[in-house]
Design a protein around this motif. Structure first.
Motif, mmCIF file in Angstrom:
data_model
loop_
_atom_site.group_PDB
_atom_site.id
_atom_site.type_symbol
_atom_site.label_atom_id
_atom_site.label_comp_id
_atom_site.label_asym_id
_atom_site.label_seq_id
_atom_site.Cartn_x
_atom_site.Cartn_y
_atom_site.Cartn_z
ATOM 1 N N ASN A 43 0.833 -1.202 0.000
ATOM 2 C CA ASN A 43 0.000 0.000 0.000
ATOM 3 C C ASN A 43 0.868 1.252 0.000
ATOM 4 O O ASN A 43 0.489 2.290 0.529
ATOM 5 N N THR A 91 1.576 3.428 -2.154
ATOM 6 C CA THR A 91 1.086 4.652 -2.773
ATOM 7 C C THR A 91 0.249 5.466 -1.803
ATOM 8 O O THR A 91 0.090 6.674 -1.976
ATOM 9 N N ALA A 92 -0.302 4.811 -0.773
ATOM 10 C CA ALA A 92 -1.046 5.533 0.257
ATOM 11 C C ALA A 92 -0.119 6.154 1.293
ATOM 12 O O ALA A 92 -0.531 7.015 2.066
ATOM 13 N N ASP A 93 1.138 5.714 1.317
ATOM 14 C CA ASP A 93 2.097 6.205 2.301
ATOM 15 C C ASP A 93 3.475 6.326 1.657
ATOM 16 O O ASP A 93 4.402 5.599 2.003
ATOM 17 N N ASP A 116 -0.878 6.764 -8.967
ATOM 18 C CA ASP A 116 -1.276 6.932 -7.567
ATOM 19 C C ASP A 116 -0.126 7.482 -6.732
ATOM 20 O O ASP A 116 -0.334 8.280 -5.804
ATOM 21 N N ALA A 143 -0.495 11.097 -4.678
ATOM 22 C CA ALA A 143 -0.228 11.219 -3.233
ATOM 23 C C ALA A 143 -1.452 11.724 -2.471
ATOM 24 O O ALA A 143 -1.350 12.616 -1.630
ATOM 25 N N HIS A 144 -2.599 11.121 -2.754
ATOM 26 C CA HIS A 144 -3.844 11.610 -2.158
ATOM 27 C C HIS A 144 -3.837 11.566 -0.638
ATOM 28 O O HIS A 144 -4.449 12.420 0.023
ATOM 29 N N SER A 145 -3.159 10.578 -0.060
ATOM 30 C CA SER A 145 -3.162 10.432 1.392
ATOM 31 C C SER A 145 -1.967 11.094 2.062
ATOM 32 O O SER A 145 -1.817 11.009 3.285
ATOM 33 N N ALA A 146 -1.128 11.726 1.281
ATOM 34 C CA ALA A 146 0.092 12.333 1.826
ATOM 35 C C ALA A 146 -0.205 13.704 2.426
ATOM 36 O O ALA A 146 -1.231 14.333 2.119
ATOM 37 N N TRP A 204 -0.097 17.729 2.923
ATOM 38 C CA TRP A 204 -0.251 18.735 1.871
ATOM 39 C C TRP A 204 1.090 19.172 1.297
ATOM 40 O O TRP A 204 1.214 19.405 0.085
ATOM 41 N N ARG A 239 2.279 16.655 -1.211
ATOM 42 C CA ARG A 239 1.523 16.759 -2.466
ATOM 43 C C ARG A 239 2.006 17.952 -3.280
ATOM 44 O O ARG A 239 2.066 17.891 -4.513
#
Length: 273
Positions: free
Chosen positions: A45, A47-49, A182, A186-189, A191, A194
């Motif tokens: 996972n 790409t989420a972190d 993804d 960096a949607h979960s990173a 700001w 990003r």
């Protein structure tokens, strides 16, 4: 002003913060390999972190390469071995396994190639003996994953043949393109991370071999090439002039966290390095 000398050993190169600029390219090259993309798609996972992924990769590199992190080496290799045990199966029509020596060799090759690309852009040509020493030492990153020593190409000429053959045979999948997309979204990173991703994406696209960049769907044109050349010229002029204490800050922080973390019993590593 006299240009500081290029790093002469893998230890010196591993301490240089500028090498981090190749992280995105190394990841993109790894997932361009179908078995790696399949394994990452099923078991990772990162790409989420992305920060966690980068931190764990740097800790692994530090533990294997840097003498000041040697006390954590057995702990880190244990973390990696446990993380890789369940990574095998079939996905997207391809079998994958973190224990596959061909996969381990490819992952190691991407780390060496990207580090050398950064080194060359900053310091240019180096003495062949130094280049050979750095190349040979990179085998340790693969053998620590389980790759047999004989799988590492015997010398830099053999590596170049291997690299060219691998690039010609890469079959980039939709899964790989999604992973790369993804990663830079960096949607979960945080700001601030990003905000930095457009620059990271630009550096990655510029470092990648053209055929891989095209297959991954990363836009690039003549204007981008001119901007990239200008950027690296500026970095090559400025970065080596910074004091070593500044250039080596990332490595020192990674080692400090690694030594502290290795005293615990739990750690999470992403699949396939």
């Amino acid at each position: 002003m006299r240009q500081p000398k290029s790093p002469r050993t893998d230890v010196e190169l591993a301490r240089e913060g500028i090498v981090l600029a190749g992280g995105g390219a190394a990841i993109a090259l790894q997932v361009a390999h179908r078995p790696v993309a399949a394994g990452v798609q099923q078991h990772s996972n990162f790409t989420a972190d992305p920060l966690g992924r980068l931190r764990r990769t740097l800790q692994y590199l530090a533990a294997i390469v840097l003498p000041e992190a040697r006390s954590a080496r057995a702990t880190v290799t244990g973390w990696v071995a446990r993380a890789h045990e369940p990574v095998e199966g079939i996905a997207d029509g391809v079998a994958y396994s973190a224990a596959d020596p061909d996969t381990q060799r490819w992952v190691t090759a991407t780390l060496y190639w990207t580090a050398e690309e950064i080194r060359w852009r900053i310091w240019g040509e180096q003495h062949p003996d130094d280049a050979d020493q750095i190349y040979r030492s990179y085998a340790a990153l693969g053998t620590a994953l389980g790759m047999p020593q004989e799988y590492w190409p015997a010398d830099r000429a053999a590596f170049q043949r291997y690299w060219d053959e691998q690039l010609a045979s890469l079959d980039v999948t939709d899964a790989a393109r999604q992973i790369v997309s993804d990663l830079f979204a960096a949607h979960s990173a945080p700001w601030w991370l990003r905000t930095a991703m457009p620059t990271a994406r630009f550096l990655t696209a510029g470092l990648l071999p053209a055929e891989v960049r095209v297959q991954l769907g990363l836009d690039w044109d003549g204007a981008d090439a001119v901007r990239e050349d200008r950027l690296w010229r500026i970095l090559a002029s400025a970065y080596p002039q910074f004091p070593a204490g500044i250039r080596h800050i990332p490595a020192r922080l990674v080692v400090a966290e690694l030594i502290a973390g290795s005293r615990g019993t739990k750690h999470s590593f992403d699949a396939l390095g």
